[in-house]
Design an enzyme around this catalytic site. Structure first.
Site: not given
Length: 295
Positions: A135, A163
């Site tokens: 992330y 992400k």
């Protein structure tokens, strides 16, 4: 081609009633997402207000979602912190509860360098042996996973996706040059850029707005995959997203999830709800969007 999911993963909110987790509202919300074509559910991330959830609360939420989803779509647990050992322990517990994958934010505050990032993420992946979504959200962490580092990490058998909340297409293109997109997925972390992100080869989005319009947001991805031009289809969603940008996530989205009956409009400090006038404007924007669907 094998990816954890393709299309829309929902960054799930946490419903509160009188500052307690409202488990029944959580179940109602998850059922709504499943009935409306969500392709994955991400639990205990930024949108869930994870910094203000206790360990017991995170585990209770995760277990509730896992049991309810019952393997119909992947459940991805946010377990990353700025402490590698604590991240390992949280990830091991998520695996024990039945999570399909974990999502690991870049270390924040203490931060590190790129070599430290590699060691941090690999140590967790080695210990847990569960698919990992990296992330990258530099706007919140003041730390980025450089494309060269993504390349190294993508070689790890358990690190399977990124992400990407950079909102930087040059970054996306640099990452794409260095990975095998057949085995490593790129998910946008920004709802407002999905049209171009999909056009540039992204496999999906980990979405905030999909908490309330999962079917419509997944339909956008499906249309793009069918070769359609989705610019016009995105326009009403874009208008709603503009209204949603009135404040910091998850403050505005919870004005909408509560409007749909998924808990009260409550957040935990230091987050506070919108002013009443802003809440009214946002909910009217949602009503306008839904009315437009029925025309």
């Amino acid at each position: 081609m094998t990816h954890l999911f393709e299309g829309v993963g929902v960054a799930l909110t946490t419903p509160f009633t009188n500052n307690k987790i409202n488990i029944e509202a959580l179940k109602t919300h998850v059922n709504f997402l499943l009935e409306n074509n969500a392709q994955a559910i991400i639990v205990n991330g930024t949108t869930a207000e994870s910094p203000t959830l206790t360990t017991d609360e995170k585990e209770r939420i995760l277990k509730t979602v896992i049991d309810l989803v019952d393997k119909r779509v992947p459940v991805i647990a946010g377990t990353g912190t700025n402490d590698t050992e604590k991240s390992i322990q949280a990830s091991i517990q998520a695996k024990a509860l039945g999570a399909d994958a974990i999502m690991l934010i870049t270390p924040y505050y203490n931060k590190t360098n790129q070599r430290g990032l590699v060691k941090h993420f690999e140590a967790i992946a080695d210990a847990v042996k569960l698919p990992v979504v990296l992330y990258n959200v530099p706007s919140r962490t003041n730390m980025t996973i450089e494309p060269e580092t993504v390349e190294i990490l993508s070689q790890h058998p358990y690190i399977v996706a990124l992400k990407d909340a950079t909102n930087d297409f040059e970054y996306l293109e640099e990452v794409k040059k260095r990975i095998d997109t057949n085995s490593f997925a790129l998910y946008s972390g920004n709802d407002d850029n999905v049209v171009e992100y999909y056009q540039r080869g992204g496999q999906g989005v980990i979405s905030v707005i999909a908490n309330v319009i999962p079917k419509e947001f997944q339909a956008l991805y499906d249309a793009q995959q069918s070769g359609l031009d989705i610019q016009d289809q995105f326009k009403p969603i874009g208008t709603l997203l503009s209204a949603l940008s009135v404040d910091i996530n998850p403050i505005p989205i919870k004005a909408l999830t509560s409007y749909l009956g998924f808990g009260n409009y409550e957040l935990r400090l230091p987050l506070v709800s919108l002013e009443d006038t802003d809440t009214k404007v946002l909910r009217e924007a949602y009503d306008t969007f839904k009315a437009g669907e029925n025309e």
